[in-house]
Write an enzyme that holds these catalytic residues in place. Structure first.
Site, PDB file in Angstrom:
ATOM      1  N   CYS A  80       0.984  -1.222   0.037  1.00 56.52           N
ATOM      2  CA  CYS A  80       0.025  -0.020   0.107  1.00 56.52           C
ATOM      3  C   CYS A  80       0.906   1.331   0.045  1.00 56.52           C
ATOM      4  O   CYS A  80       1.363   1.521   1.105  1.00 56.52           O
ATOM      5  CB  CYS A  80      -0.870  -0.064   1.330  1.00 56.52           C
ATOM      6  SG  CYS A  80      -2.046   1.387   1.240  1.00 56.52           S
ATOM      7  N   GLY A  81       1.125   1.647  -1.335  1.00 57.48           N
ATOM      8  CA  GLY A  81       1.898   2.885  -1.354  1.00 57.48           C
ATOM      9  C   GLY A  81       1.777   4.261  -0.599  1.00 57.48           C
ATOM     10  O   GLY A  81       2.778   4.614   0.167  1.00 57.48           O
ATOM     11  N   ASN A  82       0.516   4.388  -0.446  1.00 59.94           N
ATOM     12  CA  ASN A  82       0.174   5.748   0.141  1.00 59.94           C
ATOM     13  C   ASN A  82       0.136   5.823   1.836  1.00 59.94           C
ATOM     14  O   ASN A  82       0.552   6.596   2.380  1.00 59.94           O
ATOM     15  CB  ASN A  82      -1.316   6.302  -0.181  1.00 59.94           C
ATOM     16  CG  ASN A  82      -1.054   6.906  -1.692  1.00 59.94           C
ATOM     17  OD1 ASN A  82      -0.181   7.628  -1.993  1.00 59.94           O
ATOM     18  ND2 ASN A  82      -2.056   6.610  -2.560  1.00 59.94           N
ATOM     19  N   ASN A 156       1.354  -6.467  -5.061  1.00 64.20           N
ATOM     20  CA  ASN A 156      -0.155  -7.016  -5.114  1.00 64.20           C
ATOM     21  C   ASN A 156      -0.269  -6.834  -6.510  1.00 64.20           C
ATOM     22  O   ASN A 156       0.564  -6.267  -7.248  1.00 64.20           O
ATOM     23  CB  ASN A 156      -1.151  -6.048  -4.222  1.00 64.20           C
ATOM     24  CG  ASN A 156      -0.586  -4.550  -4.386  1.00 64.20           C
ATOM     25  OD1 ASN A 156       0.056  -4.026  -5.517  1.00 64.20           O
ATOM     26  ND2 ASN A 156      -1.332  -3.884  -3.463  1.00 64.20           N
ATOM     27  N   HIS A 158      -2.138  -6.068 -10.320  1.00 65.23           N
ATOM     28  CA  HIS A 158      -2.725  -4.899 -10.810  1.00 65.23           C
ATOM     29  C   HIS A 158      -2.884  -5.237 -12.227  1.00 65.23           C
ATOM     30  O   HIS A 158      -2.202  -5.721 -12.846  1.00 65.23           O
ATOM     31  CB  HIS A 158      -2.045  -3.692 -10.813  1.00 65.23           C
ATOM     32  CG  HIS A 158      -1.633  -3.027  -9.211  1.00 65.23           C
ATOM     33  ND1 HIS A 158      -2.505  -2.263  -8.839  1.00 65.23           N
ATOM     34  CD2 HIS A 158      -0.698  -3.340  -8.424  1.00 65.23           C
ATOM     35  CE1 HIS A 158      -2.088  -2.089  -7.569  1.00 65.23           C
ATOM     36  NE2 HIS A 158      -0.904  -2.688  -7.291  1.00 65.23           N
ATOM     37  N   GLU A 207     -10.111  -0.731  -6.023  1.00 65.50           N
ATOM     38  CA  GLU A 207      -9.071  -1.659  -5.270  1.00 65.50           C
ATOM     39  C   GLU A 207      -9.636  -3.036  -4.748  1.00 65.50           C
ATOM     40  O   GLU A 207     -10.826  -2.825  -4.179  1.00 65.50           O
ATOM     41  CB  GLU A 207      -8.613  -1.021  -4.240  1.00 65.50           C
ATOM     42  CG  GLU A 207      -7.689   0.259  -4.402  1.00 65.50           C
ATOM     43  CD  GLU A 207      -6.688   0.718  -3.196  1.00 65.50           C
ATOM     44  OE1 GLU A 207      -6.205  -0.100  -2.622  1.00 65.50           O
ATOM     45  OE2 GLU A 207      -6.691   2.161  -2.972  1.00 65.50           O
ATOM     46  N   ARG A 208      -9.144  -4.009  -4.719  1.00 63.29           N
ATOM     47  CA  ARG A 208      -9.685  -5.370  -4.513  1.00 63.29           C
ATOM     48  C   ARG A 208      -9.559  -5.349  -2.867  1.00 63.29           C
ATOM     49  O   ARG A 208      -8.946  -4.840  -2.253  1.00 63.29           O
ATOM     50  CB  ARG A 208      -8.595  -6.659  -4.898  1.00 63.29           C
ATOM     51  CG  ARG A 208      -7.210  -6.476  -4.052  1.00 63.29           C
ATOM     52  CD  ARG A 208      -6.497  -7.575  -4.267  1.00 63.29           C
ATOM     53  NE  ARG A 208      -5.111  -7.640  -3.639  1.00 63.29           N
ATOM     54  CZ  ARG A 208      -4.333  -8.575  -3.349  1.00 63.29           C
ATOM     55  NH1 ARG A 208      -4.591  -9.760  -3.930  1.00 63.29           N
ATOM     56  NH2 ARG A 208      -2.978  -8.320  -2.779  1.00 63.29           N
ATOM     57  N   CYS A 216      -4.603   5.115  -5.152  1.00 63.40           N
ATOM     58  CA  CYS A 216      -3.797   4.057  -4.834  1.00 63.40           C
ATOM     59  C   CYS A 216      -2.441   4.112  -5.170  1.00 63.40           C
ATOM     60  O   CYS A 216      -1.920   4.263  -6.535  1.00 63.40           O
ATOM     61  CB  CYS A 216      -4.614   2.768  -5.535  1.00 63.40           C
ATOM     62  SG  CYS A 216      -3.818   1.176  -5.571  1.00 63.40           S
ATOM     63  N   SER A 218       0.255   1.890  -4.915  1.00 68.33           N
ATOM     64  CA  SER A 218       0.885   0.808  -5.871  1.00 68.33           C
ATOM     65  C   SER A 218       0.019   0.815  -7.236  1.00 68.33           C
ATOM     66  O   SER A 218       0.801   0.471  -8.231  1.00 68.33           O
ATOM     67  CB  SER A 218       0.787  -0.379  -5.214  1.00 68.33           C
ATOM     68  OG  SER A 218      -0.908  -0.655  -4.842  1.00 68.33           O
ATOM     69  N   GLY A 219      -1.111   1.379  -7.273  1.00 66.79           N
ATOM     70  CA  GLY A 219      -1.997   1.307  -8.492  1.00 66.79           C
ATOM     71  C   GLY A 219      -1.250   2.203  -9.343  1.00 66.79           C
ATOM     72  O   GLY A 219      -1.332   2.137 -10.910  1.00 66.79           O
TER      73      GLY A 219
END
Length: 281
Positions: A80-82, A156, A158, A207-208, A216, A218-219
């Site tokens: 989770c990047g943020n 994760n 994408h 997000e799943r 997101c 990582s997105g």
């Protein structure tokens, strides 16, 4: 903290990064506190606190801290990047350092404070179908789904779709369907990206385990990688999400991300709330 008191209360922080909001629990000095039922109860925006992801900080023997992530449905998130940026800001403010290492399920991540901004190296993108993961062997750059998405692993999974108009996309309908497609055995996050120029992208995300979110991290990393891989952008881009802007830079040592962070509140869960959660276990 007194053990008996720790069992009856739980302090947490509320943060957000570009509208991507998190509950952060600092469990250093004690055992991990977050469980699947607690994550589900806390994630309920009507009966709990509400979040896009929950992050738990733990003691580490291999980094400055360990960091675990949970989704609203109680499932675990690998990255989770943020939230990682928000936790890094918290650690910088608390310790006075300008650089830390963070161990996640994704691996060992590096965070730096540069000119007041938090930069996190989210690691190298994953292009092997087993690492994403996908259900069987295939090329990740053009998946056999309507819309011709690209799969990218960032700790994760994408699936990045390139669209003409991100505002016109049915993010909920399309995202929900792709998340649970049999092609993705661990489900997937779904990004809808509109390339505006060689340096700018508009992105919306499903997000799943959570649903539509305002950002997101990582997105955004996966989108930047997919766009550069397909030759649509440079490797350094600005991405506009529903909640603001993120800056991505795909370098030799990984995908670096920076963006805003905000500390909203500190609070403590009531004994009544925790006792009701324990009754559901």
């Amino acid at each position: 903290m007194d053990a008996s008191r720790a069992d009856k209360s739980l302090s947490f922080m509320k943060w957000h990064g570009a509208g991507n909001d998190f509950v952060i629990v600092d469990s250093r000095g004690q055992s991990a506190r977050v469980t699947e039922p607690l994550a589900r109860a806390l994630g309920d925006r009507h009966r709990g606190v509400g979040f896009d992801q929950l992050a738990e900080i733990r003691d580490s023997d291999a980094a400055d801290i360990d960091l675990d992530f949970w989704n609203v449905d109680g499932s675990r998130a690998g990255a989770c990047g943020n939230a990682t940026r928000c936790v890094a800001r918290y650690m910088f403010d608390q310790t006075g350092k300008d650089g830390i290492t963070i161990r996640t399920a994704r691996g060992l991540l590096e965070a730096r404070l540069i000119d007041g901004a938090v930069h996190v190296n989210m690691g190298h993108p994953q292009f092997d179908w087993r690492e994403v993961p996908l259900a069987h062997e295939m090329a990740v750059d053009h998946l056999p789904l309507d819309g011709d998405p690209m799969a990218v692993g960032m700790g994760n999974p994408h699936a990045v779709f390139f669209v003409e108009d991100a505002e016109a996309v049915d993010v909920a309908g399309w995202g929900r369907a792709v998340e649970t497609d049999p092609l993705f055995p661990a489900r997937t996050n779904v990004e809808f990206a509109q390339v505006r120029s060689r340096e700018e992208i508009r992105m919306r995300v499903w997000e799943r385990g959570t649903g539509i979110t305002l950002a997101c991290g990582s997105g955004a990393c996966a989108t930047a990688v997919a766009a550069a891989t397909r030759g649509l952008t440079e490797r350094k881009v600005r991405i506009e999400v529903d909640g603001g802007w993120l800056l991505l830079d795909w370098r030799e040592d990984g995908v670096w991300m920076t963006g805003p962070t905000a500390h909203v509140a500190d609070a403590t869960l009531t004994e009544d709330f925790l006792s009701r959660v324990s009754e559901t276990v």
